[in-house]
Write an enzyme that holds these catalytic residues in place. Structure first.
Site, PDB file in Angstrom:
ATOM      1  N   GLY A   6       0.387   8.365  -0.844  1.00 49.70           N
ATOM      2  CA  GLY A   6      -0.629   9.354  -0.458  1.00 49.70           C
ATOM      3  C   GLY A   6      -1.938   8.677  -0.071  1.00 49.70           C
ATOM      4  O   GLY A   6      -2.580   9.052   0.916  1.00 49.70           O
ATOM      5  N   HIS A   7      -2.334   7.660  -0.849  1.00 51.47           N
ATOM      6  CA  HIS A   7      -3.568   6.929  -0.514  1.00 51.47           C
ATOM      7  C   HIS A   7      -3.394   6.192   0.826  1.00 51.47           C
ATOM      8  O   HIS A   7      -4.330   6.112   1.626  1.00 51.47           O
ATOM      9  CB  HIS A   7      -3.891   5.883  -1.590  1.00 51.47           C
ATOM     10  CG  HIS A   7      -4.237   6.467  -2.926  1.00 51.47           C
ATOM     11  ND1 HIS A   7      -3.413   6.379  -4.008  1.00 51.47           N
ATOM     12  CD2 HIS A   7      -5.336   7.144  -3.341  1.00 51.47           C
ATOM     13  CE1 HIS A   7      -3.981   6.970  -5.054  1.00 51.47           C
ATOM     14  NE2 HIS A   7      -5.149   7.444  -4.672  1.00 51.47           N
ATOM     15  N   SER A  16       0.773  11.600  -6.950  1.00 58.33           N
ATOM     16  CA  SER A  16      -0.429  11.487  -7.776  1.00 58.33           C
ATOM     17  C   SER A  16      -0.286  10.292  -8.702  1.00 58.33           C
ATOM     18  O   SER A  16       0.825  10.014  -9.185  1.00 58.33           O
ATOM     19  CB  SER A  16      -0.587  12.764  -8.616  1.00 58.33           C
ATOM     20  OG  SER A  16      -1.488  12.535  -9.674  1.00 58.33           O
TER      21      SER A  16
END
Ligand code: PAF
Length: 277
Positions: A32-33, A182
């Site tokens: 995600g990053h 996450s």
């Protein structure tokens, strides 16, 4: 890639470059990053990523001390992703005074949804983000929609304080089974990890119901809470809100978002789903 740990060094490097896109993170980087970094690269040749686990945004009893710190592995990922500078200041570098006397005070939204369960969280987020903006001086900054309330707080801060930075929202990365990516997923046991996509499944079911025409928002919210609780979650909230400002949804709204937070064992997960009607 340069790894810079002090504000002075970052500022003197900054003088030599033009347009910068910035991705603030707390590290323990996942796909995600890296999607945020890829988006940032579309907007500027030079991308700066910060890694700083911000004590100001953690409440008492939260996971500040336990938050995974994986600087070496993170630096390797960022290097491969073509990031120019990793800014990784120490706590003392960003907060040289024991008490941060001046803080950014977000709107009343800071006390709703996540803010209701994490008092002071958004003040801590907004304060560190403004500090990082003042240090990095980017033209662009990318924020994930996974933390949608954070994104809205930052958009409001930038608008109301006339911060000259363009905020780019980036879609939530998901595992194949739907679980939102996450850093906190790392806290899940194997069994909890199997069960975790239930949160997203409940959001998808609600979206479906809304798209079929239901507007009994609080009934839908209560049903979703009950479903999760029956599956063993402890639900903090499931709420249908207006997407633009996260105010309470009205039946004639067309752009909504469903936001949820729930604990599965010890880990607390959040997720959200946008709904167009
Ligand atoms: O989303 C995060 O990782 C953090 O809240 C942020 C924006 C880096 C501020 O500490």
């Amino acid at each position: 890639m340069q790894i810079i740990k002090t504000i002075d060094e970052l500022r003197s490097w900054r003088k030599s470059v033009g347009k910068v896109a910035f991705v603030p993170t707390m590290g323990n980087l996942h796909a995600g990053h890296l999607a945020l970094v890829r988006e940032a690269k579309k907007h500027a040749d030079t991308v700066v990523v910060s890694i700083f686990v911000n004590p100001l945004q953690f409440g008492q009893g939260e996971d500040f001390a336990a938050y995974p710190r994986t600087l070496q592995a993170d630096a390797e990922k960022l290097e491969q992703a073509g990031v120019a500078v990793l800014f990784a200041p120490s706590d003392k570098e960003l907060y040289p005074n024991t008490v941060q006397a001046f803080n950014v005070e977000p709107s009343a939204l800071q006390n709703e949804l996540e803010g209701k369960f994490r008092p002071g969280h958004f003040r801590g987020v907004a304060t560190v983000v403004l500090k990082l903006f003042n240090i990095v001086e980017p033209q662009i900054a990318c924020f994930g929609k996974k933390d949608f309330q954070q994104l809205v707080v930052i958009q409001q801060m930038v608008a109301e304080l006339n911060v000259n930075i363009h905020i780019i929202p980036v879609d939530t990365g998901r595992a194949e089974d739907g679980l939102a990516l996450s850093s906190r997923n790392g806290y899940l046991t194997d069994n909890e990890r199997q069960q975790a996509p239930q949160l997203y499944a409940v959001l998808c079911h609600m979206k479906n119901e809304l798209q079929k025409g239901r507007r009994d928002f609080s009934v839908l919210e209560n049903q979703a809470t009950e479903t999760l609780n029956n599956q063993g979650w402890q639900t903090d909230y499931v709420e249908i809100r207006r997407r633009a400002d996260l105010s309470h949804a009205r039946p004639d709204d067309t752009q909504l978002i469903i936001l949820a937070a729930a604990k599965l064992g010890k880990p607390r997960l959040i997720d959200n789903l946008e709904v167009d009607l």
